[in-house]
Write a protein that holds these residues in place. Sequence first.
Motif, PDB file in Angstrom:
ATOM      1  N   ASP A  31      61.016   0.560  17.440  1.00 18.20           N
ATOM      2  CA  ASP A  31      60.951  -0.210  18.752  1.00 18.20           C
ATOM      3  C   ASP A  31      61.595  -1.509  18.421  1.00 18.20           C
ATOM      4  O   ASP A  31      62.403  -1.928  19.577  1.00 18.20           O
ATOM      5  CB  ASP A  31      59.468  -0.428  19.101  1.00 18.20           C
ATOM      6  CG  ASP A  31      58.688   0.886  19.265  1.00 18.20           C
ATOM      7  OD1 ASP A  31      59.412   1.909  19.563  1.00 18.20           O
ATOM      8  OD2 ASP A  31      57.705   0.795  19.371  1.00 18.20           O
ATOM      9  N   PHE A  32      61.568  -2.303  17.655  1.00 21.90           N
ATOM     10  CA  PHE A  32      62.266  -3.442  17.515  1.00 21.90           C
ATOM     11  C   PHE A  32      63.970  -3.458  17.530  1.00 21.90           C
ATOM     12  O   PHE A  32      64.320  -4.052  18.237  1.00 21.90           O
ATOM     13  CB  PHE A  32      61.815  -4.458  16.327  1.00 21.90           C
ATOM     14  CG  PHE A  32      62.535  -5.617  15.948  1.00 21.90           C
ATOM     15  CD1 PHE A  32      61.985  -6.818  17.066  1.00 21.90           C
ATOM     16  CD2 PHE A  32      63.480  -5.891  14.935  1.00 21.90           C
ATOM     17  CE1 PHE A  32      62.696  -8.049  16.879  1.00 21.90           C
ATOM     18  CE2 PHE A  32      64.069  -7.050  14.994  1.00 21.90           C
ATOM     19  CZ  PHE A  32      63.612  -8.042  15.885  1.00 21.90           C
ATOM     20  N   ILE A  33      64.365  -2.513  16.889  1.00 22.06           N
ATOM     21  CA  ILE A  33      65.815  -2.040  16.826  1.00 22.06           C
ATOM     22  C   ILE A  33      66.315  -1.628  18.221  1.00 22.06           C
ATOM     23  O   ILE A  33      67.225  -2.125  18.648  1.00 22.06           O
ATOM     24  CB  ILE A  33      66.162  -1.016  15.608  1.00 22.06           C
ATOM     25  CG1 ILE A  33      65.671  -1.405  14.502  1.00 22.06           C
ATOM     26  CG2 ILE A  33      67.424  -0.786  15.594  1.00 22.06           C
ATOM     27  CD1 ILE A  33      66.177  -2.720  13.706  1.00 22.06           C
ATOM     28  N   ALA A  34      65.383  -1.048  18.566  1.00 19.57           N
ATOM     29  CA  ALA A  34      65.763  -0.495  20.332  1.00 19.57           C
ATOM     30  C   ALA A  34      65.861  -1.574  21.217  1.00 19.57           C
ATOM     31  O   ALA A  34      66.705  -1.595  22.015  1.00 19.57           O
ATOM     32  CB  ALA A  34      64.609   0.660  20.612  1.00 19.57           C
ATOM     33  N   ALA A  35      64.964  -2.792  20.909  1.00 17.21           N
ATOM     34  CA  ALA A  35      65.140  -3.733  21.887  1.00 17.21           C
ATOM     35  C   ALA A  35      66.365  -4.579  21.704  1.00 17.21           C
ATOM     36  O   ALA A  35      66.842  -5.104  22.566  1.00 17.21           O
ATOM     37  CB  ALA A  35      63.799  -4.568  21.691  1.00 17.21           C
ATOM     38  N   LEU A  36      66.510  -4.825  20.443  1.00 13.74           N
ATOM     39  CA  LEU A  36      67.860  -5.496  19.976  1.00 13.74           C
ATOM     40  C   LEU A  36      68.913  -4.797  20.638  1.00 13.74           C
ATOM     41  O   LEU A  36      69.996  -5.617  21.163  1.00 13.74           O
ATOM     42  CB  LEU A  36      68.039  -5.529  18.513  1.00 13.74           C
ATOM     43  CG  LEU A  36      66.936  -6.435  17.709  1.00 13.74           C
ATOM     44  CD1 LEU A  36      67.208  -6.355  16.264  1.00 13.74           C
ATOM     45  CD2 LEU A  36      67.269  -7.961  18.101  1.00 13.74           C
ATOM     46  N   GLU A  37      69.148  -3.544  20.480  1.00 10.00           N
ATOM     47  CA  GLU A  37      70.371  -2.896  20.872  1.00 10.00           C
ATOM     48  C   GLU A  37      70.431  -3.092  22.602  1.00 10.00           C
ATOM     49  O   GLU A  37      71.344  -3.111  23.000  1.00 10.00           O
ATOM     50  CB  GLU A  37      70.175  -1.215  20.616  1.00 10.00           C
ATOM     51  CG  GLU A  37      70.418  -1.123  18.909  1.00 10.00           C
ATOM     52  CD  GLU A  37      70.290   0.263  18.511  1.00 10.00           C
ATOM     53  OE1 GLU A  37      69.542   1.202  19.462  1.00 10.00           O
ATOM     54  OE2 GLU A  37      70.722   0.653  17.366  1.00 10.00           O
ATOM     55  N   LYS A  38      69.162  -2.911  23.378  1.00 12.08           N
ATOM     56  CA  LYS A  38      69.016  -3.098  24.717  1.00 12.08           C
ATOM     57  C   LYS A  38      69.518  -4.385  25.027  1.00 12.08           C
ATOM     58  O   LYS A  38      70.338  -4.541  25.979  1.00 12.08           O
ATOM     59  CB  LYS A  38      67.664  -2.882  25.211  1.00 12.08           C
ATOM     60  CG  LYS A  38      67.818  -3.121  26.523  1.00 12.08           C
ATOM     61  CD  LYS A  38      66.857  -2.135  27.465  1.00 12.08           C
ATOM     62  CE  LYS A  38      66.551  -2.484  28.770  1.00 12.08           C
ATOM     63  NZ  LYS A  38      67.637  -2.956  29.556  1.00 12.08           N
ATOM     64  N   GLY A  39      69.131  -5.530  24.202  1.00 13.57           N
ATOM     65  CA  GLY A  39      69.692  -6.766  24.528  1.00 13.57           C
ATOM     66  C   GLY A  39      71.120  -6.863  24.454  1.00 13.57           C
ATOM     67  O   GLY A  39      71.663  -7.811  25.315  1.00 13.57           O
ATOM     68  N   ALA A  93      67.716  -4.787   4.734  1.00 10.85           N
ATOM     69  CA  ALA A  93      66.568  -5.482   5.525  1.00 10.85           C
ATOM     70  C   ALA A  93      66.139  -4.786   6.725  1.00 10.85           C
ATOM     71  O   ALA A  93      65.179  -4.742   7.306  1.00 10.85           O
ATOM     72  CB  ALA A  93      66.937  -6.990   5.732  1.00 10.85           C
ATOM     73  N   LEU A  94      67.207  -4.258   7.380  1.00  9.82           N
ATOM     74  CA  LEU A  94      66.980  -3.657   8.583  1.00  9.82           C
ATOM     75  C   LEU A  94      66.135  -2.201   8.351  1.00  9.82           C
ATOM     76  O   LEU A  94      65.446  -1.990   9.332  1.00  9.82           O
ATOM     77  CB  LEU A  94      68.379  -2.854   9.243  1.00  9.82           C
ATOM     78  CG  LEU A  94      69.286  -4.015   9.803  1.00  9.82           C
ATOM     79  CD1 LEU A  94      70.683  -3.576  10.209  1.00  9.82           C
ATOM     80  CD2 LEU A  94      68.563  -4.976  10.991  1.00  9.82           C
ATOM     81  N   ASN A  95      65.902  -1.719   7.169  1.00  7.90           N
ATOM     82  CA  ASN A  95      65.147  -0.711   7.142  1.00  7.90           C
ATOM     83  C   ASN A  95      63.483  -1.193   6.967  1.00  7.90           C
ATOM     84  O   ASN A  95      62.668  -0.109   7.446  1.00  7.90           O
ATOM     85  CB  ASN A  95      65.285  -0.157   5.593  1.00  7.90           C
ATOM     86  CG  ASN A  95      66.517   0.647   5.436  1.00  7.90           C
ATOM     87  OD1 ASN A  95      66.992   1.229   6.353  1.00  7.90           O
ATOM     88  ND2 ASN A  95      67.218   0.405   4.371  1.00  7.90           N
ATOM     89  N   TYR A  96      63.258  -2.472   7.372  1.00  8.22           N
ATOM     90  CA  TYR A  96      61.958  -2.722   7.041  1.00  8.22           C
ATOM     91  C   TYR A  96      61.422  -2.880   8.628  1.00  8.22           C
ATOM     92  O   TYR A  96      60.187  -3.356   9.007  1.00  8.22           O
ATOM     93  CB  TYR A  96      61.736  -3.998   6.349  1.00  8.22           C
ATOM     94  CG  TYR A  96      61.966  -3.820   4.951  1.00  8.22           C
ATOM     95  CD1 TYR A  96      60.790  -2.934   4.221  1.00  8.22           C
ATOM     96  CD2 TYR A  96      62.881  -4.124   4.066  1.00  8.22           C
ATOM     97  CE1 TYR A  96      61.025  -2.754   3.031  1.00  8.22           C
ATOM     98  CE2 TYR A  96      63.201  -3.748   2.779  1.00  8.22           C
ATOM     99  CZ  TYR A  96      62.240  -3.147   2.389  1.00  8.22           C
ATOM    100  OH  TYR A  96      62.485  -2.815   0.796  1.00  8.22           O
TER     101      TYR A  96
END
Length: 83
Positions: free
Chosen positions: A62-70, A55-58
């Motif tokens: 930018d969204f993944i980077a924001a999650l990691e920053k969070g 699911a993460l492949n979809y």
Amino acid sequence: MTVLSRVFFNGNSQAVRIPQEFRLDANRVQISRASNGDLIIHPIPKARGTALFEALNYFEPDFIAALEKGQEDIVEMQDRESF
């Protein structure tokens, strides 16, 4: 919806052709027989971890980077006296 299909043998196993409109999103199924003789087919979902990574492949990068920053901004829990 009811659709007719055919039963056939594949080696020593009996098989049922599953029409496209009933296609399963699973590699394995659990089959049981009800008291009235009906067969019940339950798809076994993929392993949760595998499904999550697929699911993460979809998601957009930018969204993944924001999650990691969070995750970096999370404040540790404080130790407090119990009541």
